[in-house]
Design an enzyme around this catalytic site. Structure first.
Site, PDB file in Angstrom:
ATOM      1  N   ASP A  65       3.837  -6.664  -4.560  1.00 25.15           N
ATOM      2  CA  ASP A  65       4.059  -7.442  -5.781  1.00 25.15           C
ATOM      3  C   ASP A  65       5.275  -6.924  -6.551  1.00 25.15           C
ATOM      4  O   ASP A  65       6.062  -7.710  -7.073  1.00 25.15           O
ATOM      5  CB  ASP A  65       2.826  -7.377  -6.699  1.00 25.15           C
ATOM      6  CG  ASP A  65       1.860  -8.522  -6.418  1.00 25.15           C
ATOM      7  OD1 ASP A  65       2.043  -9.217  -5.401  1.00 25.15           O
ATOM      8  OD2 ASP A  65       0.919  -8.719  -7.207  1.00 25.15           O
ATOM      9  N   TYR A 120     -10.237  -0.859   0.347  1.00 21.23           N
ATOM     10  CA  TYR A 120     -10.919  -2.102  -0.011  1.00 21.23           C
ATOM     11  C   TYR A 120     -12.155  -2.348   0.863  1.00 21.23           C
ATOM     12  O   TYR A 120     -13.009  -3.156   0.524  1.00 21.23           O
ATOM     13  CB  TYR A 120      -9.975  -3.304   0.099  1.00 21.23           C
ATOM     14  CG  TYR A 120      -8.847  -3.303  -0.916  1.00 21.23           C
ATOM     15  CD1 TYR A 120      -8.766  -2.311  -1.885  1.00 21.23           C
ATOM     16  CD2 TYR A 120      -7.876  -4.281  -0.915  1.00 21.23           C
ATOM     17  CE1 TYR A 120      -7.744  -2.286  -2.809  1.00 21.23           C
ATOM     18  CE2 TYR A 120      -6.847  -4.268  -1.843  1.00 21.23           C
ATOM     19  CZ  TYR A 120      -6.788  -3.270  -2.792  1.00 21.23           C
ATOM     20  OH  TYR A 120      -5.773  -3.248  -3.703  1.00 21.23           O
ATOM     21  N   LYS A 180       0.497   8.963   0.819  1.00 16.30           N
ATOM     22  CA  LYS A 180       0.309  10.007  -0.195  1.00 16.30           C
ATOM     23  C   LYS A 180      -0.172  11.248   0.557  1.00 16.30           C
ATOM     24  O   LYS A 180      -1.231  11.826   0.262  1.00 16.30           O
ATOM     25  CB  LYS A 180      -0.718   9.503  -1.240  1.00 16.30           C
ATOM     26  CG  LYS A 180      -0.833  10.353  -2.475  1.00 16.30           C
ATOM     27  CD  LYS A 180       0.347  10.267  -3.420  1.00 16.30           C
ATOM     28  CE  LYS A 180       0.183  11.230  -4.569  1.00 16.30           C
ATOM     29  NZ  LYS A 180       1.395  11.429  -5.366  1.00 16.30           N
ATOM     30  N   ASP A 235      -0.692  -3.558  -1.592  1.00 17.25           N
ATOM     31  CA  ASP A 235      -1.031  -4.581  -2.582  1.00 17.25           C
ATOM     32  C   ASP A 235      -0.099  -4.442  -3.781  1.00 17.25           C
ATOM     33  O   ASP A 235       0.493  -5.410  -4.275  1.00 17.25           O
ATOM     34  CB  ASP A 235      -2.498  -4.363  -2.997  1.00 17.25           C
ATOM     35  CG  ASP A 235      -3.059  -5.528  -3.788  1.00 17.25           C
ATOM     36  OD1 ASP A 235      -2.330  -6.505  -4.012  1.00 17.25           O
ATOM     37  OD2 ASP A 235      -4.236  -5.447  -4.185  1.00 17.25           O
ATOM     38  N   ASP A 291       4.222   7.276  -5.010  1.00 17.73           N
ATOM     39  CA  ASP A 291       4.755   7.328  -6.385  1.00 17.73           C
ATOM     40  C   ASP A 291       6.279   7.277  -6.365  1.00 17.73           C
ATOM     41  O   ASP A 291       6.917   6.551  -7.145  1.00 17.73           O
ATOM     42  CB  ASP A 291       4.234   8.573  -7.131  1.00 17.73           C
ATOM     43  CG  ASP A 291       4.243   9.831  -6.274  1.00 17.73           C
ATOM     44  OD1 ASP A 291       4.371   9.722  -5.037  1.00 17.73           O
ATOM     45  OD2 ASP A 291       4.121  10.934  -6.848  1.00 17.73           O
TER      46      ASP A 291
END
Ligand code: NAD
Length: 365
Positions: free
Chosen positions: A255, A144, A195, A251, A227
């Site tokens: 959620d 970001y 990852k 992020d 994943d």
């Protein structure tokens, strides 16, 4: 017991903010009396309320007041009234400014299934019963913020969008430490999500987290690729205690983890820096559709106050008492509209606050 005194900045913000904040303040005063804690509350403007009063979503005085306090309790910001303003003048800018201004690089998002609300989850009872996860997300780095970023024209004239995922060793270490410390205060298990099979930035992340682990030998460390972590969160969420991950993966995963619980009016969060005050706030927004109607669920705000006590002020007993009171009112059948089900007692925001104060006064263990 010696008297402890704390300066707390209150940022009620917009929409249902002032209603739920009033409940949290009453609860803090009540638990403060029991635990010999004195809170000096100072209210400041943020979001739409600040735009209306000063033209700025985060007035300088607000940031200064926050900086000088021991912790910041925020409700929510935003609403239809300010939706058409240009983006740099919108209420959300106030939140970003606050995070940057206080150097808040660690975001803690718990997802705990309360036995009384298990049917609010979209997953099967046997999958979610007992879930108690904390996602620790890096908040000020990663893709970001990494440079270069932007949309550039290539030599052929075609446009190319670019973002850069980058972490330095020190950025990884400081979020890693928050995560290990958090795991230590909880179930003693930490899962680092990356990852590393594809991304170099993740290889460095994994190396540093493994290095740090030698300082926290009482914490059991594991690693998952993002994943697989997403899959495991919905397949068998009970395997997780504390999760640490970067900004983008966090992020998304925070959620997903939060929604295991099924109820947005119940979810608190904390954002912490290296030193100085943290910001404690519900995950939900300002709910303009029910603002001023005494319909809001104040529990996420009250649980944010409990997180403030636990992670911001190191007052675990007071935090336990608030969390216990929340369980008790739910056991006693009180429900606001967002968590209402058959046979329960429907209450508004204020009545839920009164029930919480009663539960604090008369705990049934
Ligand atoms: P929202 O979370 O405000 O509301 C979504 C739905 O959940 C609404 O139906 C609302 O009534 C309900 N809800 C939310 N909190 C509740 C509570 N405590 N009790 C009962 N019901 C509750 O999200 P939205 O509608 O997408 O956004 C509304 C405004 O809030 C927007 O301006 C948005 O930018 C802002 N927002 C702010 C924050 C924040 O302050 N951190 C976070 C998200 C959204």
């Amino acid at each position: 017991m010696t008297q402890q005194q704390y300066r707390i900045t209150l940022l009620p913000g917009d929409g249902i903010g002032p209603e739920i904040m009033a409940v949290a303040v009453d609860v803090l005063k009540a638990v403060g009396q029991q635990e010999n804690l004195t809170f000096e509350f100072e209210e400041a403007l943020i979001g739409g309320a600040a735009i209306d009063a000063t033209g700025e979503p985060l007035p300088t005085e607000t940031l200064e007041t926050c900086r000088q306090s021991d912790a910041v309790l925020l409700a929510a910001i935003g609403g239809w009234k300010w939706d058409s303003l240009p983006s740099h003048q919108r209420p959300e800018r106030g939140l970003l400014g606050l995070r940057a201004g206080l150097g808040l690089f660690a975001n803690l998002r718990p997802a705990k299934i309360l036995p009384q609300l298990i049917d609010a989850s979209t997953l099967k009872r046997e999958v979610v019963e007992g879930v108690d996860i904390m996602v620790v997300r890096e908040l000020t780095g990663g893709i970001y913020f990494g440079q270069p970023k932007g949309i550039f024209a290539t030599e052929t004239g075609e446009k190319r969008g670019v973002n850069t995922m980058a972490y330095t060793e020190s950025e990884i270490d400081r979020i890693g430490r928050v995560a290990f410390e958090t795991a230590r205060k909880r179930g003693g298990k930490l899962c680092s999500v990356d990852k590393a099979n594809v991304l170099e930035v993740s290889q460095l992340w994994r190396d540093r987290i493994i290095q740090l682990a030698s300082e926290y030998q009482d914490v059991e460390l594991s690693h998952l690729y993002v994943d697989n972590a997403a899959m495991q969160l919905v397949r068998a969420p009970k395997q997780f205690d504390t999760i640490v991950t970067g900004n983008l993966f966090g992020d998304i995963l925070s959620d997903a983890a939060a929604m295991l619980t099924g109820s947005i009016g119940m979810l608190p969060s904390a954002s912490l820096g290296a030193s100085g005050p943290g910001v404690f706030e519900p995950v939900h927004g300002s709910a303009p559709d029910i603002a001023g109607l005494d319909k809001a669920n104040p529990i996420a705000q009250v649980l944010s106050a409990a997180m403030m006590l636990r992670y911001g002020l190191n007052q675990a007993t007071a935090a336990d008492k608030i969390e216990q009171a929340v369980l008790q009112v739910l056991d006693n059948g009180y429900r606001t509209g967002d968590i209402m089900s058959d046979g329960m007692t429907f209450v508004g925001c204020r009545a839920m606050g009164d029930a919480l104060l009663q539960a604090l006064e008369n705990p049934q263990n």
